[in-house]
Design a protein around this motif. Structure first.
Motif, PDB file in Angstrom:
ATOM      1  N   TYR A  47       0.820  -1.210   0.000  1.00  0.00           N
ATOM      2  CA  TYR A  47       0.000   0.000   0.000  1.00  0.00           C
ATOM      3  C   TYR A  47       0.858   1.266   0.000  1.00  0.00           C
ATOM      4  O   TYR A  47       0.337   2.376   0.161  1.00  0.00           O
ATOM      5  N   ASN A  48       2.145   1.065  -0.170  1.00  0.00           N
ATOM      6  CA  ASN A  48       3.095   2.177  -0.303  1.00  0.00           C
ATOM      7  C   ASN A  48       2.940   3.198   0.829  1.00  0.00           C
ATOM      8  O   ASN A  48       2.822   4.399   0.594  1.00  0.00           O
ATOM      9  N   LEU A  49       2.882   2.708   2.059  1.00  0.00           N
ATOM     10  CA  LEU A  49       2.697   3.588   3.213  1.00  0.00           C
ATOM     11  C   LEU A  49       4.083   4.012   3.729  1.00  0.00           C
ATOM     12  O   LEU A  49       4.755   3.262   4.422  1.00  0.00           O
ATOM     13  N   GLN A  50       4.455   5.196   3.314  1.00  0.00           N
ATOM     14  CA  GLN A  50       5.786   5.698   3.672  1.00  0.00           C
ATOM     15  C   GLN A  50       5.847   6.050   5.153  1.00  0.00           C
ATOM     16  O   GLN A  50       4.886   6.582   5.705  1.00  0.00           O
ATOM     17  N   PRO A  51       6.990   5.755   5.799  1.00  0.00           N
ATOM     18  CA  PRO A  51       7.100   6.090   7.221  1.00  0.00           C
ATOM     19  C   PRO A  51       7.023   7.602   7.450  1.00  0.00           C
ATOM     20  O   PRO A  51       7.454   8.384   6.606  1.00  0.00           O
ATOM     21  N   MET A  52       6.444   7.983   8.592  1.00  0.00           N
ATOM     22  CA  MET A  52       6.405   9.398   8.969  1.00  0.00           C
ATOM     23  C   MET A  52       7.081   9.523  10.323  1.00  0.00           C
ATOM     24  O   MET A  52       6.830   8.709  11.215  1.00  0.00           O
ATOM     25  N   GLU A  53       7.866  10.551  10.448  1.00  0.00           N
ATOM     26  CA  GLU A  53       8.636  10.807  11.666  1.00  0.00           C
ATOM     27  C   GLU A  53       7.736  10.776  12.922  1.00  0.00           C
ATOM     28  O   GLU A  53       6.739  11.490  13.003  1.00  0.00           O
ATOM     29  N   GLY A  54       8.087   9.935  13.872  1.00  0.00           N
ATOM     30  CA  GLY A  54       7.388   9.917  15.165  1.00  0.00           C
ATOM     31  C   GLY A  54       5.983   9.338  15.121  1.00  0.00           C
ATOM     32  O   GLY A  54       5.206   9.519  16.062  1.00  0.00           O
ATOM     33  N   ILE A  55       5.638   8.657  14.009  1.00  0.00           N
ATOM     34  CA  ILE A  55       4.264   8.164  13.873  1.00  0.00           C
ATOM     35  C   ILE A  55       4.252   6.650  13.708  1.00  0.00           C
ATOM     36  O   ILE A  55       5.004   6.084  12.913  1.00  0.00           O
ATOM     37  N   GLU A  56       3.399   6.010  14.496  1.00  0.00           N
ATOM     38  CA  GLU A  56       3.275   4.550  14.397  1.00  0.00           C
ATOM     39  C   GLU A  56       2.233   4.204  13.338  1.00  0.00           C
ATOM     40  O   GLU A  56       1.331   4.989  13.086  1.00  0.00           O
TER      41      GLU A  56
END
Ligand SMILES: C[S@@+](CC[C@H](N)C(=O)[O-])C[C@H]1O[C@@H](n2cnc3c(N)ncnc32)[C@H](O)[C@@H]1O
Length: 340
Positions: A183-192
């Motif tokens: 689903y191409n869910l890119q990581p985001m800083e500080g977010i689970e």
């Protein structure tokens, strides 16, 4: 309750990882779980109020959608709770309605009300289901939790060996890693990241068995592009007796564990299965399928009728406004998926 589940976790997960989805699954649906105690949770006496519990017109408007979309074929509601929504739908739709419900308490209650209700999907495998609808179901499907550190994904697990349960990190399971990539869910800083692989599996089972023409899904949620606007590292929260409750590890089995649904995933999922998807707010769905007429008629009746009737109509108006108001239930998402 909590004590039983606590010892269950301590005994069974001494030497193996307890992933968050397993924890959530047991807390909600096991013998000692939140949904298997005496009260049906989605009721006034329970822990949260949903659109069908707030307004009977939610069901009428969904019935308008159903009547517009299909002539024959049957309907399936998933996670029917008290059956309030089903009771309204059958008043206005001349089709067979089947209910799926995994809580034993709620299921017994639905059967008492003479609905054709089952716990296992396979029981309905000979039915010709054309529309599957669900309200506030996906937010209760156990999710795993992904945590990204230095560009590497891990999963949250629960350490049950200490006096109080604590989170820990473990290597991510392969299928969860594949889900994030898919689903191409890119990581985001500080977010689970709530990994909704179990929701995908559940939706797969509906498509495999029924290949329905339509899905209609209501829930609280968000689109992934807006995720960073939510000021929380995690979207998981708990409810008890109509209020936000403790941290999910604190009272296992005593609170509802839930999270905001990632509608970007749900949308992409249905597109990948050959469905055309329309994503809108609940308020817009209600507008599209008859809100205005119902509201006007109620207002006119309010002028016409005597005091006792007025009180009843007033309460209907308040309920209808509550499911429509964008700052409340009207701000939930509605996803319509149509097979192409
Ligand atoms: C938040 S309640 C919503 C109830 C109802 N739809 C409403 O709007 O009032 C979620 C319901 O879904 C049921 N549920 C959760 N997972 C399920 C599944 N996989 N199949 C059937 N029911 C499920 C729960 O037992 C619970 O009754």
């Amino acid at each position: 309750m909590s004590k039983d589940l606590t010892s269950f976790f301590k005994e069974n997960y001494k030497n193996k990882n307890l992933y968050f989805d397993e924890y959530m699954d047991n807390c909600l649906y096991s013998k000692f779980g939140f949904f298997n105690t005496e009260v049906v949770r989605s009721s006034k006496e329970g822990d949260f109020l949903t659109s069908p519990e707030v307004s009977e017109y939610f069901g009428l408007i969904i019935a308008n959608f159903i009547n517009e979309k299909i002539n024959d074929g049957d309907i399936l509601e998933v996670g029917a709770g008290t059956g309030s929504l089903a009771e309204e739908i059958v008043k206005h739709v001349d089709k067979n309605l089947y209910l799926l419900e995994s809580s034993k308490t709620a299921l017994a209650n639905l059967k008492n009300k003479k609905f054709q209700a089952e716990e296992k999907l396979e029981k309905f495998s000979d039915k010709n289901i054309d529309i599957i609808y669900m309200n506030e179901l996906l937010d209760n499907v156990p999710c795993a939790i992904g945590v990204n550190k230095d560009d590497k994904w891990y999963e949250k697990i629960i350490n049950t060996n200490k006096e109080k349960f604590e989170y820990d990190l473990a290597e991510i399971r392969e299928e969860n890693y594949e889900w994030i990539k898919k689903y191409n869910l890119q990581p985001m800083e500080g977010i689970e990241l709530e990994i909704q692989l179990n929701s995908e599996k559940l939706l797969n089972s509906f498509i495999d068995i029924f290949n329905p023409k339509y899905f209609l899904i209501f829930d609280y949620g968000y689109e992934y592009k807006d995720r960073d606007k939510k000021p929380y590292a995690s979207l998981i929260r708990t409810y008890k007796e109509h209020h936000l409750s403790s941290e999910p590890l604190e009272l296992p089995g005593e609170t509802d564990i839930t999270y905001d649904v990632n509608f970007t995933f749900v949308e992409k999922y249905f597109e990948s299965k050959g469905y055309k998807v329309e994503l809108m707010l609940q308020t817009n769905f209600l507008d599209k399928y008859g809100f205005e007429n119902i509201y006007k008629k109620l207002k006119q009746n309010y002028q016409k009728f005597s005091d006792i009737e007025k009180l009843k109509i007033k309460s209907q108006l308040v309920g209808l406004e509550a499911i429509h108001n964008e700052r409340g239930l009207g701000g939930f998402y509605t996803l319509v998926a149509e097979k192409i």
